[in-house]
Design an enzyme around this catalytic site. Structure first.
Site, PDB file in Angstrom:
ATOM      1  CD  GLU A   1      -2.806   1.216   2.418  1.00  0.00           C
ATOM      2  OE1 GLU A   1      -2.814   0.266   3.220  1.00  0.00           O
ATOM      3  OE2 GLU A   1      -3.533   2.220   2.501  1.00  0.00           O
TER       4      GLU A   1
ATOM      5  CE  LYS B   1       2.810   0.126   5.170  1.00  0.00           C
ATOM      6  NZ  LYS B   1       2.376   0.088   3.764  1.00  0.00           N
TER       7      LYS B   1
ATOM      8  NE  ARG C   1       2.963  -8.541  10.189  1.00  0.00           N
ATOM      9  CZ  ARG C   1       2.912  -7.418   9.454  1.00  0.00           C
ATOM     10  NH1 ARG C   1       3.823  -6.490   9.597  1.00  0.00           N
ATOM     11  NH2 ARG C   1       1.949  -7.221   8.615  1.00  0.00           N
TER      12      ARG C   1
HETATM   13  P1  ATP Z   1      -0.322  -1.803   6.859  1.00  0.00           P
HETATM   14  O1  ATP Z   1      -1.137  -2.736   6.012  1.00  0.00           O
HETATM   15  O2  ATP Z   1      -0.585  -1.872   8.310  1.00  0.00           O
HETATM   16  O3  ATP Z   1      -0.228  -0.407   6.329  1.00  0.00           O
HETATM   17  P2  ATP Z   1       1.841  -3.439   6.001  1.00  0.00           P
HETATM   18  O4  ATP Z   1       3.203  -3.444   6.587  1.00  0.00           O
HETATM   19  O5  ATP Z   1       1.039  -4.672   5.961  1.00  0.00           O
HETATM   20  O6  ATP Z   1       1.140  -2.305   6.786  1.00  0.00           O
HETATM   21  P3  ATP Z   1       1.615  -3.311   3.153  1.00  0.00           P
HETATM   22  O7  ATP Z   1       1.987  -2.202   2.251  1.00  0.00           O
HETATM   23  O8  ATP Z   1       0.208  -3.773   3.115  1.00  0.00           O
HETATM   24  O9  ATP Z   1       1.982  -2.823   4.579  1.00  0.00           O
HETATM   25  O10 ATP Z   1       2.600  -4.524   2.932  1.00  0.00           O
HETATM   26  C1  ATP Z   1       2.897  -5.047   1.672  1.00  0.00           C
HETATM   27  C2  ATP Z   1       3.263  -6.488   1.794  1.00  0.00           C
HETATM   28  O11 ATP Z   1       4.365  -6.655   2.661  1.00  0.00           O
HETATM   29  C3  ATP Z   1       2.122  -7.304   2.365  1.00  0.00           C
HETATM   30  O12 ATP Z   1       1.975  -8.460   1.555  1.00  0.00           O
HETATM   31  C4  ATP Z   1       2.572  -7.661   3.740  1.00  0.00           C
HETATM   32  O13 ATP Z   1       2.097  -8.924   4.108  1.00  0.00           O
HETATM   33  C5  ATP Z   1       4.093  -7.662   3.610  1.00  0.00           C
HETATM   34  N1  ATP Z   1       4.704  -7.317   4.890  1.00  0.00           N
HETATM   35  C6  ATP Z   1       4.512  -6.201   5.608  1.00  0.00           C
HETATM   36  N2  ATP Z   1       5.197  -6.242   6.767  1.00  0.00           N
HETATM   37  C7  ATP Z   1       5.875  -7.413   6.769  1.00  0.00           C
HETATM   38  C8  ATP Z   1       6.772  -8.054   7.677  1.00  0.00           C
HETATM   39  N3  ATP Z   1       7.111  -7.484   8.844  1.00  0.00           N
HETATM   40  N4  ATP Z   1       7.264  -9.270   7.347  1.00  0.00           N
HETATM   41  C9  ATP Z   1       6.938  -9.846   6.188  1.00  0.00           C
HETATM   42  N5  ATP Z   1       6.100  -9.311   5.288  1.00  0.00           N
HETATM   43  C10 ATP Z   1       5.562  -8.104   5.560  1.00  0.00           C
END
Ligand code: ATP
Ligand code: MG
Length: 571
Positions: free
Chosen positions: A44, A279, A269
């Protein structure tokens, strides 16, 4: 790295297997998806990527590459109020830098807004979706609790025609934000809260970074995500564990729509000690100026690690070492540091650099004489050769290598003692020169032993310490920034009662001006990385370096000081 070909097959690399590869191997054996592997990375664009994202990027692009498939970069841009072009640009830059490629262009969930709208109409026509005109609080109230079934909305049994009419009018902008939502008609008593008639669309009169004002209804994540996967022909949709109980909904949508069915697979994760990965919290650090932007070298962001001097290889190796787990765990921060040390040790040019200079005058060395000393560029890699280091009567050594009142077993320089200057001579400290007014040491008068020249001298004299130095008249000046961990708690966000900001390590940045560096670095380029002998790995800063101010960031120390401290604490 991940070019699309028709020649699919098992991994030929010797990378270790994991449970996701086992699933893929089975699918290939069964010729599911015609043996193809198509993954995606769906960020995102509401922040910069961090090391957790890097883990997911390496996994998704890595699998595509291993199985001769492809991995799409798809921006999950369904929330117009939080997303910005700056984030899109940084995400593209970071993934390219990590060394991964996607098809001709990056994709956007917003590319599918028309198709998603048509899919929603299809569900309404099937009687599987309805317009709810309850307000947000009522909807929340009616959803119930995990232990208590929800209540069906009074609008749940609206006629298909009425639903279609309202949905069109929602799209046409006839209603205000929050007046209506489109919900899937599933099961208000499901033990899985995600199945209790989840919202698919909400009204938002907001300008979108790509579609502008075309839309005033926007799809919710769960609705947009799986259908975007399906439209792109994704075969394995890999996500993190918190989506495990969204999977029934993911499956329900594609089944009801009768469209291509990607398989959602969850993995744990990446969590890391001494850091945060939310974030929202990272944004707070930036906005409240606790750090110097998203790319502050102390940030766990990819841009921060890059600025710090990390290599893409180090990050990819780290992701490989961490592996793919099914259960949540916490990775020690020192593993990341280990991976960059390990790579830079093999790769980095060695140089001599004095961070806290103290002048040494060799009183018996001829005035005006300059010698060239041969120095090894990288003992780990012979092909990197040697360079010549100028040596003269006045030198700088590091304050840390001198003690006026040395403790026992102090082998570096002190009054009357001898040390070797690396690649040069053995010197002896004869006199400490002090400022008469302040008592501050301003220089050391030393004498050199001409018979002890490195490699050529005939003397058999031995000393217990070798220290680094630079020639005063040849040295170039630089600013050096020493970083430490940003938090002094191993789990800064762990205690909900305590603000994570209170765990900020106040000493995480130390700026040293007037450092003296050997002249070899005169033409050092932005981002270039070096080992300062005995001190650590350093990279030329890409933000503050100017033609008259060379700035280095310390990437890592040579040894892992933290583990040592922690081991001592535990003793
Ligand atoms: P949010 O959705 O809370 O804004 P997010 O970290 O999930 O935060 P995204 O931009 O949705 O942000 O993440 C993109 C991809 O990265 C998603 O597929 C998510 O599962 C993966 N991702 C995010 N954080 C981690 C992590 N700590 N370890 C592994 N994969 C991650
Ligand atoms: Mg997310």
């Amino acid at each position: 790295m991940s070019t699309e070909t028709s020649n699919m097959g098992n991994s030929e690399d010797n990378k270790p297997s994991n449970f996701i590869k086992e699933i893929i191997n089975k699918d290939i054996d069964n010729n599911k998806n015609n043996g193809r592997v198509i993954t995606r990375f769906p960020p995102e664009p509401n922040g910069y990527l961090h090391i957790g994202h890097a883990k997911s990027i390496c996994l998704n692009f890595g699998l595509a590459s291993e199985y001769n498939g492809k991995c799409n970069l798809r921006f999950d841009d369904t929330n117009p109020t939080k997303e910005e072009q700056e984030y899109v640009d940084s995400i593209i830059e970071d993934i390219r830098w990590l060394g991964f490629h996607w098809g001709e262009k990056e994709l956007y969930a917003s590319d599918y807004f028309d198709e998603l709208f048509e899919y929603a109409v299809k569900l309404i026509k099937k009687g599987k979706a309805y317009i709810d005109s309850s307000d947000g609080d009522q909807i929340k109230e009616m959803r119930g609790m995990p232990t208590k079934p929800g209540i069906e909305s009074p609008y749940r049994n609206r006629a298909v025609e009425e639903n279609l009419d309202l949905f069109m009018r929602m799209k046409n902008g006839e209603f205000k934000d929050g007046e209506h939502v489109l919900r899937a008609k599933i099961d208000m008593s499901s033990p899985n809260m995600n199945m209790r008639d989840p919202i698919m669309y909400r009204i938002k009169h907001a300008t979108h970074h790509r579609t502008g004002d075309k839309w005033c209804i926007y799809p919710m994540y769960d609705w947009a995500h799986g259908q975007s996967d399906s439209i792109e022909g994704i075969t394995h949709s890999i996500c993190t564990l918190e989506f495990e109980n969204h999977r029934p909904l993911y499956d329900w949508f594609v089944k009801e729509l009768e469209i291509h069915h990607p398989q959602q697979i969850e993995f744990a994760r990446l969590n890391m000690s001494y850091t945060i990965m939310s974030k929202r919290k990272l944004l707070q650090l930036v906005e409240d100026k606790h750090v110097d932007g998203w790319d502050d070298p102390r940030m766990p962001t990819i841009s921060g690690l890059r600025r710090r001097g990390y290599t893409p290889e180090a990050i990819r190796n780290f992701a490989e070492m961490v592996g793919v787990a099914k259960r949540d765990n916490v990775i020690d921060y020192s593993l990341l540091e280990y991976s960059v040390r390990d790579h830079l040790n093999k790769q980095a040019q060695r140089v001599m650099s004095v961070l806290r200079p103290i002048k040494v005058i060799l009183t018996n060395y001829p005035e005006g004489q300059i010698e060239e000393m041969e120095a090894v560029n990288n003992p780990e890699d012979e092909t990197m050769g040697t360079r010549m280091l100028p040596f003269s009567r006045e030198l700088f050594i590091d304050m840390d290598d001198f003690k006026e009142d040395p403790p026992k077993k102090y082998y570096r320089l002190s009054p009357g003692s001898e040390v070797r200057l690396r690649y040069a001579y053995i010197i002896k400290c004869d006199e400490v020169i002090k400022d008469p007014a302040t008592g501050e040491i301003i220089a050391l008068h030393c004498s050199y032993d001409p018979e002890t020249k490195s490699g050529v001298g005939t003397s058999t004299k031995k000393v217990k310490a070798t220290i680094h130095w630079v020639s005063a008249q040849h040295a170039i000046e630089a600013e050096v920034r020493l970083y430490d961990r940003l938090f002094n708690s191993s789990d800064p966000a762990g205690d909900k009662e305590v603000d994570f900001l209170s765990h900020i390590n106040k000493d995480s940045l130390e700026i040293l001006k007037n450092c003296k560096i050997e002249p070899f670095l005169k033409n050092a380029k932005i981002g270039e990385r070096f080992q300062f002998e005995r001190l650590g790995y350093f990279a030329v800063d890409n933000k503050n370096t100017t033609t008259d101010n060379l700035v280095f960031n310390r990437t890592a120390t040579l040894k892992d000081a933290w583990t040592k401290i922690e081991n001592a604490k535990n003793k």
